[in-house]
Scaffold this motif. Structure first.
Motif, short mmCIF file in Angstrom:
data_model
loop_
_atom_site.label_atom_id
_atom_site.label_comp_id
_atom_site.label_asym_id
_atom_site.label_seq_id
_atom_site.Cartn_x
_atom_site.Cartn_y
_atom_site.Cartn_z
N GLN A 2 37.37 39.51 52.57
CA GLN A 2 38.34 38.30 52.14
C GLN A 2 39.49 38.95 51.40
N GLY A 3 40.62 38.13 51.15
CA GLY A 3 41.63 38.55 50.49
C GLY A 3 42.25 39.84 50.86
N VAL A 4 42.42 40.21 52.34
CA VAL A 4 42.93 41.41 52.78
C VAL A 4 44.58 41.40 52.35
N ASP A 5 45.26 40.19 52.34
CA ASP A 5 46.35 40.15 51.76
C ASP A 5 47.03 40.70 50.41
N LEU A 6 45.92 41.07 49.86
CA LEU A 6 46.05 41.72 48.36
C LEU A 6 46.14 43.09 48.53
N TYR A 7 45.76 43.80 49.54
CA TYR A 7 45.52 45.16 49.62
C TYR A 7 46.57 45.73 50.66
N ASP A 8 46.92 44.97 51.56
CA ASP A 8 47.69 45.67 52.67
C ASP A 8 48.86 44.80 53.10
N ASP A 9 50.07 45.41 52.96
CA ASP A 9 51.50 44.83 53.11
C ASP A 9 51.58 44.20 54.56
N ARG A 10 51.04 44.64 55.46
CA ARG A 10 50.99 44.21 56.67
C ARG A 10 50.16 42.70 56.77
N ALA A 11 49.00 42.67 55.96
CA ALA A 11 48.13 41.52 56.15
C ALA A 11 48.91 40.41 55.09
N ARG A 12 49.74 40.89 54.13
CA ARG A 12 50.59 40.06 53.42
C ARG A 12 51.57 39.27 54.21
N ASP A 27 45.49 29.94 50.60
CA ASP A 27 44.66 30.74 49.78
C ASP A 27 44.75 32.34 50.20
N ASP A 28 44.12 32.60 51.13
CA ASP A 28 43.98 33.98 51.66
C ASP A 28 44.07 34.41 53.00
N LEU A 29 43.92 35.70 53.18
CA LEU A 29 43.53 36.11 54.62
C LEU A 29 42.36 36.81 54.89
N MET A 30 41.54 36.44 55.66
CA MET A 30 40.06 37.00 55.75
C MET A 30 40.23 37.71 57.02
N ILE A 31 39.51 38.88 57.29
CA ILE A 31 39.51 39.46 58.75
C ILE A 31 37.83 39.62 58.79
N SER A 32 37.60 39.17 59.97
CA SER A 32 36.17 39.33 60.27
C SER A 32 35.92 40.23 61.66
N GLU A 195 47.23 31.71 38.71
CA GLU A 195 46.20 32.46 38.30
C GLU A 195 45.86 33.34 39.29
N PRO A 196 46.08 34.79 39.29
CA PRO A 196 45.30 35.62 40.19
C PRO A 196 43.76 35.53 40.04
N LYS A 197 43.15 35.77 41.29
CA LYS A 197 41.75 35.79 41.32
C LYS A 197 41.09 36.96 40.38
N PRO A 198 39.69 36.84 39.99
CA PRO A 198 39.17 37.49 39.01
C PRO A 198 39.21 38.95 39.61
N SER A 199 39.03 39.13 40.90
CA SER A 199 39.07 40.69 41.34
C SER A 199 40.56 41.42 41.20
N VAL A 200 41.81 40.65 40.95
CA VAL A 200 43.07 41.17 41.19
C VAL A 200 43.22 42.05 39.91
N VAL A 201 43.69 43.28 40.04
CA VAL A 201 44.09 44.12 39.07
C VAL A 201 45.35 44.72 39.55
N PHE A 202 46.57 44.26 38.50
CA PHE A 202 47.83 45.09 39.13
C PHE A 202 48.18 46.48 38.61
N ASP A 203 48.88 47.16 39.57
CA ASP A 203 48.98 48.53 39.38
C ASP A 203 50.40 48.81 38.77
N PRO A 204 50.57 48.84 37.46
CA PRO A 204 52.06 49.39 37.02
C PRO A 204 52.56 50.67 37.40
#
Length: 296
Positions: A2-12, A27-32, A195-204
């Motif tokens: 789940q939430g692949v769009d949070l980690y990959d620009d192509r998915a976003r 919501d988000d992009l999930m890949i199965s 509000e970002p999902k609880p698992s989201v962490v931003f990288d300054p």
């Protein structure tokens, strides 16, 4: 996954193709992934979903049946009595749209991957609980906590465990006195849905540019929202990653950034003379909420 769009620009970028749906609902992009014959079994979702085949083939059978009884003792919500009404084999590039509560069963024909683009559909209970929490939190921030509960007329009792009727009546009157308006609802939805999902962490950035260098670089390359950043707005406020901020007359550039998720170098140059704008964008850049460069 789940939430692949949070980690990959192509998915976003793929998720962005579905922004004809308001961001507040997307919501988000999930890949199965599945090997030949793989699947989770017949089930249903409580929200709208697009099923986009990206590799291999998957056979989908669907049903509008009313019987949504689940098999007992399984970790997944698999339907007990599934009766297919229609079926299709999806190949790469094919897509199936399913409204809420349409039963479906997908089985891989060979190795395959499917992208699921889901809608956000909070329950009535979730919205009610979060809205009341939002109201209470804002009242505290504004110093409107009110007087403490008191009952000076409460007589001595011989049944101390019994809930006093006067207490129930008084608290009922307090709750009945809670008022809200359309702007309170909009502020709640803006902060809650951004509000970002609880698992989201931003990288300054590891070595952030100072404001002057940031402005110079952005004037050449533009800026874009980080793929994890959520932004919504209405006529008076915008809501960035759960924070409500006043628009302060900066509507046009802010609306452009929110709707297009980037500001071109040319657009940034027209804004760079306003130090309040560059200071705000530099602050977001240092927090990891925006990145240098336009969208690919």
């Amino acid at each position: 996954m789940q939430g692949v769009d949070l980690y990959d620009d192509r998915a976003r970028a793929l998720l962005d193709r579905f922004r004809f749906v308001p961001d507040a609902r997307l919501d988000d992009l999930m890949i199965s992934y599945a090997t030949d014959g793989g699947g989770v079994g017949p089930h249903f979702d409580s929200y709208d979903v697009f099923l986009l085949q990206v590799k291999g083939k998957r056979r989908w059978r669907i049903s509008s049946q009313k019987d949504l009884t689940l098999q007992a003792g399984l970790p997944l919500k698999v339907l007990q009595n599934f009766e297919a009404e229609q079926e299709w084999v999806l190949e790469p590039g094919d897509m199936l749209y399913l409204p809420p509560h349409i039963a479906h069963d997908g089985v891989a024909e060979g190795e395959c991957m499917t992208c699921s683009i889901g809608f956000r559909a909070p329950s009535t209970g979730e919205l009610t609980a979060q809205f009341l929490y939002h109201l209470a939190e804002r009242r505290e921030e504004n110093g409107q906590t009110g007087a403490l509960y008191r009952d000076p007329q409460q007589p001595a009792v011989d049944r101390p465990a019994e809930l006093p009727a006067a207490l129930v009546e008084r608290v009922g009157a307090i709750l009945a006195g809670i008022k809200w308006n359309e702007q309170d609802i909009a502020s709640f939805l803006g902060t809650y849905l951004s509000e970002p999902k609880p698992s989201v962490v931003f990288d300054p950035p590891q070595r952030p540019l100072n404001e002057a260098r940031f402005t110079s670089e952005a004037s050449r390359s533009g800026v874009r929202l980080d793929r994890k950043t959520n932004i919504l707005y209405n006529r008076r406020f915008f809501f960035l990653n759960g924070e409500k901020m006043s628009i302060d007359g900066a509507k046009k550039w802010l609306f452009d950034l929110a709707d297009h998720r980037c500001l071109s170098a040319k657009r940034f140059v027209t804004l760079s003379h306003d130090s309040s704008v560059t200071a705000r964008l530099h602050e977001w850049y240092c927090a990891g909420w925006i990145r240098m460069g336009e969208l690919a």
